[in-house]
Motif scaffolding. Structure first.
Motif, mmCIF file in Angstrom:
data_model
loop_
_atom_site.group_PDB
_atom_site.id
_atom_site.type_symbol
_atom_site.label_atom_id
_atom_site.label_comp_id
_atom_site.label_asym_id
_atom_site.label_seq_id
_atom_site.Cartn_x
_atom_site.Cartn_y
_atom_site.Cartn_z
ATOM 1 N N ASP A 24 -4.253 2.402 2.462
ATOM 2 C CA ASP A 24 -3.918 0.995 2.635
ATOM 3 C C ASP A 24 -3.756 0.709 4.123
ATOM 4 O OD1 ASP A 24 -3.104 -1.562 2.567
ATOM 5 O OD2 ASP A 24 -1.433 -1.246 1.172
ATOM 6 N N LEU A 66 -4.352 -2.212 5.285
ATOM 7 C CA LEU A 66 -4.126 -3.640 5.371
ATOM 8 C C LEU A 66 -2.637 -3.868 5.574
ATOM 9 C CD1 LEU A 66 -5.381 -6.458 5.009
ATOM 10 C CD2 LEU A 66 -4.885 -6.253 2.577
ATOM 11 N N GLY A 79 -7.622 -2.991 8.669
ATOM 12 C CA GLY A 79 -7.407 -4.319 8.108
ATOM 13 C C GLY A 79 -7.896 -4.446 6.683
ATOM 14 N N ARG A 80 -7.978 -3.347 5.988
ATOM 15 C CA ARG A 80 -8.444 -3.391 4.604
ATOM 16 C C ARG A 80 -7.992 -2.122 3.888
ATOM 17 N NH1 ARG A 80 -13.800 -4.147 3.914
ATOM 18 N NH2 ARG A 80 -14.457 -4.941 5.928
ATOM 19 N N ALA A 126 -8.671 -6.880 -1.228
ATOM 20 C CA ALA A 126 -7.365 -6.727 -0.586
ATOM 21 C C ALA A 126 -6.227 -6.753 -1.613
ATOM 22 C CB ALA A 126 -7.162 -7.814 0.450
#
Ligand code: ADP
Ligand code: MG
Length: 780
Positions: free
Chosen positions: A82, A84, A200-201, A263
């Motif tokens: 993760d 994100l 970011g993902r 996401a």
């Protein structure tokens, strides 16, 4: 690469029911080979045409069984990170696995007296976190202050109580030049695009391969590229109704999201392979396997078999041979078998029952049904010793009732074999007992009605399908009788087949492996058995063990001492086992039990000696039998109450359980001693522990599957279990049952829910996959 083909018929013989075609690829002639046509990938396109792979890396991937785009897209991440919502250092807790994204502060190598330790300190603002790697001089110079790094590993407390991550996996984010592949030649924009796959993902993490050359990052880039260039109109061979039953997403969506989750995807579902994308891919794989088995099953059912009569005379004959009262389970199972035998379609039934549950007598009863109807019966065993043992009990139980029985094994001399074959071909022999190989290969029956295959678990599903296929093409043949020559129109009916397995296969696995068979389960042991007491002891305590053996024999019982050896090469294994058993035998006979009768049994003895030794043990003349694993299957001497297994920790659970099944067969309490020497692996400990704790074969089998994975479950490489790309039948048992259910539903179509086109498409896809994965096996 999408290609067109013309199909050229190979044979002009129009009478042939099947035609063969060669497919010749047609290169587009009007339009020159455009780049765009190269870039559009089909699932079947060889991976070498995927951007960034090429012939050299394609070879590396081939070693991982990745040959096509489809294979590549089925190379699933084994976990996700993760990135994100990465964790802040402040919220880490000791003992958890965590992903942290932070900035490199400093790093260095510390030489301790034991080993060099590499230490990296990263930071998020003012908080810092230490990471260490043991023996990792190679990491020197890898990190520069200011770089952003993603770390994944176990959070622990160091001696001062500070949190640190020990031996984390790491990736320097945005550092695309680190990779072999495209590297420096790549344009700046592409670099940035590739880097955006890292942060970011939710990021997929793949197992690296090719000696670390193909990193998770490489797979990410390549798989992403393949997905982008994949033909967007992937057909879905799963019928709409089935998709609806399970709310399956489309193949395209599954492929994208399994690699690149949205996401909002649940992290728990991702890690446990339970997202809609995972479910679709797993179901897809299982569904087409089950479809094949289901079809096979229907086809077998559709053939003409024998409708045996079960009148009072036959019933009487079945009852008469029983040396004891059958258990409720034996009665139930015999009823199921008898019902099958009475129907005109050929029986294809699996009889599953733990060791000692009493399968043999059930098989004999089924045999009587066939024999009383004027047919012959073949009983096949995997080893010569077991064949002999069956012959021995068949003579006691059946010959007495007037049935004619012959034994056919490899070690009979040629004259005798010829003789026996003649008896079989003329129909004099009513029950033929022998080893599989022998009966399958060259025996002609006058009128074969029933085939019983014992200890089926030694054979894998694929081998079994082949074996049954052979019985279609009368390999288990019949002598041409004058009648059948005259009326060549009427084919001989198919014999009934009963396969028996002692390996207690969990129901879910049985569904996969034996989906084409009906299942009967003997789930009850004959009365009066006390569970075997199992202990695990280190070698040093051998003297106590031998004392105990001596006492048991003093009380009138007998003992096995098993000396198993594991080696890669089966031929070598046997050699070593034999040597070890011979040595052991000498030592036990001369030094430890000079006053007792110690016998020796192994696979290399000639048949007469084997039979002689077995008989002496059966009659109690041999008190201690030193043996190799040849006794693993089927051997039945109820007076034996002790089994000592040397080096037990090296053995698979299924095999230990089989061995232990040799004792605890009479009313007296039995004891199994698992000896272990030297350093025992952690898994070895767990196996011994499981044996000590449980006598339940089903429980043990489940655990074995968990420990070793289905591929090694049967202890042999040739087990022939289909190897799955994405499914795991332990984890995915519910999907497996669903796949079986849906396969049956589709085969029973077309109906209001499924059109003919859909059924046909599903079957076509299934055939293609079976041909691809299982080579020769032909379905449908
Ligand atoms: P397996 O299922 O492992 O092949 P066997 O058929 O060899 O088991 O049976 C194990 C032992 O149990 C044999 O000695 C057999 O005679 C005995 N046995 C089987 N059924 C019964 C029963 N109903 N009552 C008593 N003993 C039985
Ligand atoms: Mg048996």
């Amino acid at each position: 690469m999408s290609r067109k083909y013309i199909a050229l018929p190979v044979s002009t013989d129009t009478s042939a029911s099947r035609k063969f075609f060669i497919l010749i690829p047609v290169l587009p002639t009007q339009t020159p080979l455009l780049l765009t046509s190269l870039e559009m990938l089909e699932p079947s396109t060889p991976v070498q045409y995927v951007k960034g792979i090429g012939p050299r890396l394609a070879e590396v991937l081939a070693a991982k069984d990745i040959a096509t785009v489809d294979d590549l897209l089925h190379y699933l991440p084994f976990r996700y990170e993760d990135r994100l919502n990465p964790r802040s250092v402040a919220e880490l807790r000791a003992g958890e696995m965590a992903t942290v994204i932070a900035e490199v502060r400093n790093s260095g190598l510390f030489r301790t007296r034991r080993m060099p330790i590499f230490q990296l300190t990263v930071g998020q603002g003012r908080t810092r976190l230490k990471c260490i790697w043991f023996n990792a001089a190679y990491l020197q110079g890898r990190f520069q202050a200011g770089q952003v790094v993603a770390l994944y590993g176990k959070v622990e407390e160091d001696r001062e109580g500070e949190l640190q991550i020990v031996q984390p996996q790491f990736e320097l984010l945005g550092d695309i030049n680190e990779e072999g592949g495209a590297g420096a030649a790549e344009k700046e924009a592409e670099k940035r695009a590739a880097a955006s796959l890292e942060i970011g993902r939710i990021v997929p993490i793949y197992e690296s391969t090719g000696q670390g050359k193909l990193t998770p990052r490489w797979f990410r880039r390549i798989i992403r590229g393949a997905l982008e260039n994949l033909n967007p109109n992937l057909p879905d061979a799963i019928p709409a109704a089935v998709r609806a039953h399970l709310s399956l997403v489309s193949p395209r969506e599954a492929l994208w999201k399994v690699h690149w989750p949205d996401a909002g995807e649940s992290f728990a579902d991702l890690q446990s392979s339970r997202t809609p994308a995972h479910i679709r891919m797993i179901f897809d794989e299982l569904f087409f396997i089950e479809l094949g088995l289901e079809l096979k099953r229907r086809e077998q059912k559709a053939q003409t078999g024998i409708a045996f009569q079960l009148n009072d005379g036959v019933r009487e004959a079945i009852k008469k041979i029983l040396p004891f009262h059958p258990t409720a389970a034996q009665k139930r199972v015999l009823k199921e078998i008898a019902a099958d035998m009475q129907t005109p379609s050929p029986m294809r039934r699996l009889l599953q029952g733990d060791v000692g549950s009493g399968k043999t007598i059930v098989a004999f009863q089924a045999a009587i049904i066939a024999i009383e109807n004027g047919y012959q019966v073949a009983l096949m065993a995997p080893t010569e010793i077991l064949a002999q043992q069956h012959y021995f009990s068949a003579r006691q139980i059946l010959e007495r009732a007037g049935y004619r029985i012959v034994l056919l094994t490899g070690s009979l001399d040629e004259d005798r074999k010829r003789d026996v074959r003649r008896h079989i071909a003329q129909g004099n022999a009513q029950l033929v007992i022998g080893t599989h190989a022998l009966i399958q290969d060259r025996v002609e029956f006058e009128k074969l009605g029933l085939v019983v295959v014992d200890e089926q678990h030694r054979f894998g599903v694929m081998q079994r399908l082949k074996l049954m296929k052979k019985s279609d093409e009368p390999r288990v043949g019949r002598a041409p009788s004058p009648a059948s020559e005259r009326s060549s129109v009427v084919a001989d009916p198919e014999p009934d087949v009963l396969v028996m397995t002692a390996t207690p296969i969990p129901r879910t696995l049985a569904l996969t492996l034996y989906g084409d068979l009906d299942l009967s389960v003997l789930d009850e042991l004959p009365p009066g058995r006390t569970p075997v007491v199992t202990r695990s002891l280190p070698d040093e305590r051998a003297p106590e063990v031998w004392d105990f053996v001596r006492k048991q024999i003093g009380a009138g019982h007998q003992a096995y001492v098993v000396y198993p050896v594991i080696e890669e090469n089966p031929a070598k294994t046997e050699e070593r086992e034999v040597k070890a058993a011979q040595q052991m035998h000498r030592q036990l006979r001369d030094k430890i039990f000079p006053n007792l009768h110690v016998g020796l049994l192994h696979g290399r003895l000639d048949a007469d000696t084997k039979e002689h030794v077995m008989r002496e043990f059966q009659q109690g003349k041999i008190e201690i039998l030193v043996a190799t694993t040849v006794i693993e299957v089927g051997v039945d001497v109820p007076n034996a109450t002790v089994m000592v297994i040397e080096h037990a920790d090296r053995f698979g659970l299924a095999q230990l359980h089989q061995l232990r099944g040799r004792i605890g067969r009479g009313a007296a309490k039995s004891y199994c001693v698992l000896m272990r020497g030297g350093k025992v692996s952690e898994e070895g400990e767990r196996r011994l522990d499981a044996m000590v704790r449980s006598n339940d074969g089903f429980q043990i089998a489940e655990l074995d599957l968990e420990l070793r994975g289905p591929g090694e479950f049967f202890g042999t490489k040739q087990a022939g279990i289909p190897s799955f790309r994405v499914a795991n039948i332990i984890r995915d048992r519910e999907l497996l049952e669903a796949a079986k259910r849906e396969a049956a539903f589709v085969i029973s179509g077309p109906n209001a829910e499924i059109s003919k086109e859909e059924t046909d498409r599903a079957l076509r896809e299934m055939r293609a996959r079976w041909a691809l994965s299982y080579g020769l096996v032909e379905v449908g």
